[in-house]
Scaffold this active site. Structure first.
Site, PDB file in Angstrom:
ATOM      1  N   THR A   1      42.162  42.782  25.027  1.00  0.00           N
ATOM      2  CA  THR A   1      42.382  43.803  26.051  1.00  0.00           C
ATOM      3  C   THR A   1      42.822  43.079  27.322  1.00  0.00           C
ATOM      4  OG1 THR A   1      40.134  43.679  26.859  1.00  0.00           O
ATOM      5  CG2 THR A   1      40.556  45.265  25.113  1.00  0.00           C
TER       6      THR A   1
ATOM      7  N   GLU B   1      41.184  49.230  21.817  1.00  0.00           N
ATOM      8  CA  GLU B   1      39.981  49.345  20.987  1.00  0.00           C
ATOM      9  C   GLU B   1      40.092  50.436  19.928  1.00  0.00           C
ATOM     10  OE1 GLU B   1      40.129  48.982  24.223  1.00  0.00           O
ATOM     11  OE2 GLU B   1      38.478  47.755  25.012  1.00  0.00           O
TER      12      GLU B   1
ATOM     13  N   LYS C   1      35.955  59.771  44.542  1.00  0.00           N
ATOM     14  CA  LYS C   1      34.810  60.656  44.804  1.00  0.00           C
ATOM     15  C   LYS C   1      34.836  61.075  46.255  1.00  0.00           C
ATOM     16  CE  LYS C   1      32.394  58.122  41.313  1.00  0.00           C
ATOM     17  NZ  LYS C   1      33.121  56.849  41.306  1.00  0.00           N
TER      18      LYS C   1
ATOM     19  N   TRP D   1      35.000  65.185  42.449  1.00  0.00           N
ATOM     20  CA  TRP D   1      35.931  64.181  41.948  1.00  0.00           C
ATOM     21  C   TRP D   1      37.372  64.655  42.119  1.00  0.00           C
ATOM     22  CZ3 TRP D   1      33.922  61.786  36.708  1.00  0.00           C
ATOM     23  CH2 TRP D   1      32.700  61.157  36.957  1.00  0.00           C
TER      24      TRP D   1
HETATM   25  P1  ADP Z   1      43.891  47.827  28.532  1.00  0.00           P
HETATM   26  O1  ADP Z   1      44.023  46.565  27.807  1.00  0.00           O
HETATM   27  O2  ADP Z   1      44.413  47.882  29.941  1.00  0.00           O
HETATM   28  O3  ADP Z   1      42.600  48.552  28.337  1.00  0.00           O
HETATM   29  P2  ADP Z   1      45.029  49.664  26.798  1.00  0.00           P
HETATM   30  O4  ADP Z   1      46.439  49.752  26.408  1.00  0.00           O
HETATM   31  O5  ADP Z   1      44.020  49.487  25.790  1.00  0.00           O
HETATM   32  O6  ADP Z   1      45.017  48.584  27.834  1.00  0.00           O
HETATM   33  O7  ADP Z   1      44.724  50.868  27.761  1.00  0.00           O
HETATM   34  C1  ADP Z   1      43.955  51.943  27.393  1.00  0.00           C
HETATM   35  C2  ADP Z   1      43.804  52.846  28.570  1.00  0.00           C
HETATM   36  O8  ADP Z   1      45.070  53.289  29.064  1.00  0.00           O
HETATM   37  C3  ADP Z   1      43.064  54.108  28.255  1.00  0.00           C
HETATM   38  O9  ADP Z   1      41.680  53.893  28.240  1.00  0.00           O
HETATM   39  C4  ADP Z   1      43.515  55.021  29.388  1.00  0.00           C
HETATM   40  O10 ADP Z   1      42.806  54.768  30.581  1.00  0.00           O
HETATM   41  C5  ADP Z   1      44.931  54.600  29.608  1.00  0.00           C
HETATM   42  N1  ADP Z   1      45.832  55.513  28.908  1.00  0.00           N
HETATM   43  C6  ADP Z   1      46.437  55.330  27.725  1.00  0.00           C
HETATM   44  N2  ADP Z   1      47.222  56.384  27.421  1.00  0.00           N
HETATM   45  C7  ADP Z   1      47.106  57.275  28.439  1.00  0.00           C
HETATM   46  C8  ADP Z   1      47.652  58.566  28.722  1.00  0.00           C
HETATM   47  N3  ADP Z   1      48.513  59.160  27.911  1.00  0.00           N
HETATM   48  N4  ADP Z   1      47.266  59.163  29.862  1.00  0.00           N
HETATM   49  C9  ADP Z   1      46.403  58.586  30.708  1.00  0.00           C
HETATM   50  N5  ADP Z   1      45.869  57.376  30.510  1.00  0.00           N
HETATM   51  C10 ADP Z   1      46.208  56.716  29.387  1.00  0.00           C
END
Ligand code: ADP
Length: 542
Positions: A186, A331, A439, A444
């Site tokens: 990640t 994940e 917040k 929120w």
């Molecule tokens: P990182 O390694 O930064 O966690 P990921 O590619 O695993 O990268 O990112 C996952 C995160 O990206 C999600 O938990 C969410 O916050 C954000 N995300 C992914 N797709 C979307 C979407 N369509 N809209 C909003 N947020 C998104």
């Protein structure tokens, strides 16, 4: 009583065997780092993947040994996808956009034995190879003629020389489908990166699910150009779903600018694509500036961060391309939801349909989800209550590699770190990452909603909303904006643009014009970095 059906493990080698047998003449086209276009077939991918298997045996790599890649989307990378995992080793795709020190750290943590890299990344490898203590073999993804002399990298050889002498006959081994197949770290915006370790079973099930009509809808008739990189969550699983369906694949290599992607799409009859919003921003900019249209593109999956409504509208209305909004994470292999309409929605007006299509979508079979409040209790699926989004399923992480970060699960559920609503039809809407939620006065504010409104203004190229300390309200939103080239908009006009589009108290207190919004290694806005840049900023009137 057990069922009496054949017990055959779900292995990645089966996918490439299938593609060879049933779609052997299906095309794979790649723009190479060298600049030219390379084309061959699924049968060639299969044969050369087996050569990779033999070449790894010759290096005496054992079961589950890690083989790293630092590479663009291209045919040699695809061969490694199948050859490494198929032969029982673990493919570790490394993100070249990470800081070189972080790449070295990840390589050591994964205990990679082999590193295969595109020549673009030679300077990174030259800088870090002495720090990668477990890597015994360095392979440049090129032919011998393109391998520079005196790189200083011990034993460096070209990929073509490495696999060239190996036989294309190889009996893929059979083993437990729960064995590790690939891994992806990640981005590690907080602390050291942690790795999701995918299995043959999780990858195969994800590949099936991703190909479904209400998910990515991938078929043998598609020509897919994955802009989403193969170094980030396996290009959303597209290489595996492509082998399972036998579709044509078109790889953009290092040329990720709007012009190059557009030209490749047109030349190769691309029907389908997938990527993060920042990439599409570039492509749409190129189309608009040059008055171009797509002649074959029908659909594109957009995810990784929230897809602004203005982008969905531009694809739909100006170019006749259907946008499939998707949500997921490293994940989750990564797919969790994808947005398509249900039968009953077909009678709705275009505007009503669009309201649904802006959401992140419905859970894919295989992913179970719920939202919970601060007390951990499940919240209603009414489209209004928002809470922490938890998931579980056969392609959701159970534990990180080497147990890093402890047990991530809460009563068997994986907390995604996202805040969301789920409506009665099961459509999820992500309001924020929990750390980005603003917040204000006990309520929120969704930074995504504020950004979506700002991005709908014709002069706005990109917008990032963050909360700023406020003595009375705790936090108030401000929006950092990059203007489109040659376009003007004032702070006051933009603030006025929010009137009537959101509740009054959610309208940002200020607009800060910036040249660029900092982006992370996966093309997402880096709000931590933006907050650092704005550390001396004061809200108006304070
Ligand atoms: P990182 O390694 O930064 O966690 P990921 O590619 O695993 O990268 O990112 C996952 C995160 O990206 C999600 O938990 C969410 O916050 C954000 N995300 C992914 N797709 C979307 C979407 N369509 N809209 C909003 N947020 C998104």
């Amino acid at each position: 009583m057990l069922g009496l059906m054949q017990d055959q493990p779900l292995l990645i080698s089966n996918l490439i065997d299938f593609a060879e047998r049933h779609h052997g003449d299906g095309e794979i086209v790649s723009r190479r780092v060298e600049g030219d276009i390379h084309r061959y077939t699924w049968a060639d991918v299969a044969a050369r993947s087996r050569q990779v298997g033999n070449a790894l045996d010759a290096l005496h790599l054992v079961f589950s040994d890690r083989v790293a890649t630092l590479a663009w989307n291209g045919y040699r990378h695809l061969e490694l996808y199948f050859g490494v995992s198929g032969s029982g080793r673990v493919l570790h795709t490394v993100n070249p956009r990470l800081h070189p020190e972080q790449i070295a750290w990840i390589t050591n943590h994964a205990e990679d034995q082999v590193m295969c890299f595109d020549m673009t990344f030679l300077p990174i490898i030259a800088a870090i190879h002495s720090k990668c203590s477990t890597v015994k073999h360095w392979i440049a993804l090129c032919d011998t003629d393109n391998l520079p002399a005196d790189t200083g990298i011990p034993g460096l050889r070209s990929y073509e020389a490495w696999i060239g002498g190996a036989s294309s006959t190889y009996a893929w081994p059979s083993f437990d489908e729960n064995s590790a197949s690939s891994m992806c770290y990640t981005s590690g915006t907080t602390g050291n990166p942690k790795a999701a370790l995918y299995s043959h079973r999780s990858t195969t099930l994800h590949a099936y699910a991703a190909a479904l009509p209400d998910v990515m809808c991938i078929s043998a008739r598609d020509s897919i150009l994955p802009v989403v990189p193969m170094f980030h969550v396996n290009a959303w699983g597209i290489p595996y779903s492509a082998a399972l369906t036998g579709c044509k694949l078109v790889f953009p290599g290092a040329a990720m600018d709007g012009k190059s992607i557009y030209e490749l799409m047109e030349a190769e009859g691309v029907t389908y694509s997938a990527g993060v919003p920042t990439v599409w921003q570039m492509l749409l900019g190129h189309l608009k500036a040059n008055n171009l249209k797509f002649s074959t593109l029908k659909r594109t999956v957009i995810g990784g961060s929230a897809c602004p409504p203005a982008m969905i509208a531009a694809f739909n209305d100006d170019y006749g391309v259907e946008v499939l909004h998707a949500w997921g994470m490293t994940e989750m292999s990564p797919l969790g939801t994808l947005c398509t309409l249900k039968n009953k929605h077909l009678l709705l007006s275009k505007e009503e349909q669009m309201k649904i299509l802006l959401k992140q979508g419905r859970a894919i079979y295989g992913v179970d989800m719920k939202i919970v409040g601060d007390d951990g209790m499940a919240l209603p699926h009414d489209g209004k209550a928002y809470g922490d989004l938890l998931v579980k399923g056969p392609w959701v992480v159970r534990e990180y590699f080497k147990g890093e970060g402890g047990d991530p699960l809460v009563n068997g559920w994986f907390p995604t770190g996202d805040v969301a609503t789920i409506d009665a039809d099961g459509y999820v809407q992500i309001t924020d990452r929990s750390k980005d939620v603003i917040k204000s006065g006990g309520e929120w504010i969704s930074s995504i909603e504020i950004e979506n409104i700002a991005m709908a203004h014709p002069a706005v190229l990109m917008a990032a909303c963050v909360g700023m300390f406020h003595p009375k309200w705790d936090e108030r939103p401000i929006v950092a904006v990059v203007k489109k080239p040659g376009q003007e908009v004032s702070r006051d006009t933009l603030i006025a643009f929010f009137e009537g589009k959101t509740a009054k108290w959610q309208i940002p207190d200020d607009v800060v014009f910036v040249d660029a919004i900092p982006l992370g290694a996966t093309g997402k806005m880096l709000k931590t970095r933006l907050r650092e840049l704005l550390k001396d900023y004061k809200l108006p009137g304070l």
